[in-house]
Design a protein around this motif. Structure first.
Motif, PDB file in Angstrom:
ATOM      1  N   SER A 248       0.865  -1.179   0.000  1.00 59.29           N
ATOM      2  CA  SER A 248       0.000   0.000   0.000  1.00 59.29           C
ATOM      3  C   SER A 248       0.900   1.227   0.000  1.00 59.29           C
ATOM      4  N   LEU A 255      -3.676  11.143  -1.869  1.00 58.22           N
ATOM      5  CA  LEU A 255      -3.818  10.015  -2.780  1.00 58.22           C
ATOM      6  C   LEU A 255      -3.115   8.778  -2.242  1.00 58.22           C
ATOM      7  N   LEU A 257      -2.710   4.267  -2.850  1.00 58.89           N
ATOM      8  CA  LEU A 257      -2.889   3.142  -3.765  1.00 58.89           C
ATOM      9  C   LEU A 257      -2.475   1.855  -3.074  1.00 58.89           C
ATOM     10  N   ARG A 284      -6.588  -0.728  -5.618  1.00 57.59           N
ATOM     11  CA  ARG A 284      -7.548   0.251  -5.114  1.00 57.59           C
ATOM     12  C   ARG A 284      -6.875   1.619  -5.026  1.00 57.59           C
ATOM     13  N   LEU A 285      -7.531   2.618  -5.631  1.00 56.92           N
ATOM     14  CA  LEU A 285      -7.050   3.993  -5.607  1.00 56.92           C
ATOM     15  C   LEU A 285      -8.013   4.821  -4.768  1.00 56.92           C
ATOM     16  N   GLN A 286      -7.460   5.591  -3.822  1.00 59.20           N
ATOM     17  CA  GLN A 286      -8.283   6.402  -2.924  1.00 59.20           C
ATOM     18  C   GLN A 286      -7.818   7.851  -2.977  1.00 59.20           C
ATOM     19  N   TYR A 287      -8.783   8.749  -3.129  1.00 58.22           N
ATOM     20  CA  TYR A 287      -8.462  10.172  -3.187  1.00 58.22           C
ATOM     21  C   TYR A 287      -9.317  10.924  -2.176  1.00 58.22           C
ATOM     22  N   TYR A 296     -13.113   6.641  -4.459  1.00 56.96           N
ATOM     23  CA  TYR A 296     -12.422   5.361  -4.565  1.00 56.96           C
ATOM     24  C   TYR A 296     -12.597   4.796  -5.971  1.00 56.96           C
TER      25      TYR A 296
END
Length: 447
Positions: A248, A255, A257, A284-287, A296
């Motif tokens: 991770s 940001l 990932l 998984r991308l989280q902003y 997400y």
């Protein structure tokens, strides 16, 4: 009382990040981090404190001093250093979580709770939110029972065990009519193919582990095992094992990932061997657009293999963008879209899926209750034409699920969960029309 969460894992999952140091050199800070990772906090604290100048120290330096002091058992100094870091960067959820633990261990429960509530206001990821809720529950218990405070070192792992009972109105997803059309003619289904009601007991267990490699990188792993046993419909008894592991990354303050490798194996218990296996990756991308707004993008690609039926083996792909908005301190709404496809060696199993969902969750903190409501819609189109039909299958499914969980007082990290789910599946092939209602009650113990 032992922690049912790890502060380190909470910190690594947050998008908020402590800024890079300016006063200390990268090499010095990296050495301190390596010492902390190696379990030598006293040495790390001494090294950094010897060169510490409050007038020129960066936020990162104050933060590392606080973490090293905490791990070395010097909680008073940890509180001061973390407090100084927080004054410089008040929106850093990671600093607040570390400070909350220190305050808790010092017996300053009200202040600890305030820091945790502040992090909730930043709308962290759902798993982090759940762990913070568990921490708040421990704080509330400790406020009324000072002897219930934390003991022992913090953990970088967590585990759970769940047992429960489910009432299933349609175990086999049988059609809502006893008569269907095959080859254009009406046929009466056998009792085994008709809608079947039954009750099942289930058990689940799992654990997660995290290794912090540096401020921007962690390695997370987890495994989950589930067992389902129906009282009468034994053909549907299953055992499933899911495993994931991978890095991770914190790409920036906003940001993140994660790229776990996944593996899943399922068995129908009446069979002598496994039924299916799959392996793949699930990035998984989280902003974090704002403290109360998270975006997400969850994706996955996997290869699934069926035992004794290689022609059916398939490749699956999914992408699920979603948004989570915190409406107020105790409530949040989530909206998501879904697209997926399965490409099988047998066309009748190849399909495309499109869907969406909307959900609301509310936490009644004083009562230890969490309630949620979720509605979803999916449209599935199959490619091949099944035997006895002249057109490919096309299903539209609607589902609504309500859950309520209650944290048992004076029972550390133990909760009761009730769930009610209703699904209505409409298909152009009448044999696939069905309704299904599941009602379950379970008890979960976290460690």
């Amino acid at each position: 009382m032992k922690y049912s969460f790890t502060i380190v894992s909470l910190c690594a999952a947050l998008a908020a990040q402590v800024h890079s140091a300016q006063a200390a050199t990268p090499a010095e800070l990296q050495l301190v981090q390596d010492l902390l990772a190696a379990g030598e906090p006293t040495k790390a604290f001494g090294l950094l404190q010897a060169a510490h100048d409050p007038a020129t120290a960066s936020t990162q330096e104050f933060f590392l001093l606080g973490v090293a002091a905490k791990q070395a058992g010097q909680l008073g100094k940890a509180e001061r250093y973390l407090g100084s870091a927080l004054q410089r960067e008040p929106n850093a959820g990671r600093i607040r979580l570390e400070l909350a633990e220190v305050l808790f261990r010092l017996g300053k429960y009200d202040k600890s709770r305030a820091e945790l509530v502040a992090v909730l206001g930043m709308n962290p990821p759902e798993q982090v939110r759940q762990n913070i809720d568990g921490f708040i529950a421990q704080v509330d218990v400790a406020r009324t029972n000072p002897n219930a405070g934390p003991k022992g070192p913090q953990k970088n792992w967590s585990a759970y065990v769940t047992v429960g009972l489910t009432s299933d109105s349609n175990v086999n997803a049988g059609p809502d009519s006893d008569t269907v059309f095959l080859y254009g003619l009406p046929f009466t289904l056998s009792s085994g193919a008709q809608e079947t009601q039954d009750t099942a007991v289930f058990a689940r267990a799992g654990f997660s582990h995290q290794k912090i490699l540096n401020n921007n990188l962690a390695w997370r792993s987890g495994a989950h095992l589930s067992f389902n046993n129906y009282f009468e419909a034994n053909a549907y008894d299953t055992t499933t094992l899911s495993v994931s592991t991978g890095p991770s990354f914190r790409l920036s303050d906003q940001l993140g990932l994660s790229v776990p490798v996944t593996y899943n194996i399922q068995r129908y218990n009446e069979q002598d061997n496994w039924y299916s296996q799959s392996w793949g990756i699930a990035p998984r991308l989280q902003y974090a657009a704002r403290n109360d707004l998270q975006f997400y993008v969850d994706t996955s690609i996997s290869r699934k293999r069926f035992n004794g039926n290689a022609d059916r083996d398939l490749t699956a792909f999914t992408i699920n963008p979603s948004v989570n908005l915190q409406l107020k301190e105790n409530g949040s709404i989530a909206v998501g879209l879904q697209y997926g496809s399965e490409s099988s060696g047998l066309d009748v199993y190849s399909n495309d899926v499109r869907g969406m969902y909307v959900g609301y969750q509310h936490v009644f903190r004083e009562q230890g209750i969490r309630a949620s409501l979720k509605a979803s819609y999916t449209d599935t189109e199959f490619e091949g034409v099944q035997a006895a039909y002249t057109q490919a299958r096309h299903d539209v499914s609607k589902r609504i699920t309500a859950t309520v969980s209650y944290t048992l007082p004076n029972m550390n990290s133990t909760s009761v969960l009730g769930s009610l789910s209703y699904e209505n599946n409409k298909s152009n092939l009448d044999i696939n029309n069905f309704e299904r209602t599941l009602l379950s009650l379970s008890l979960t113990k976290k460690f």
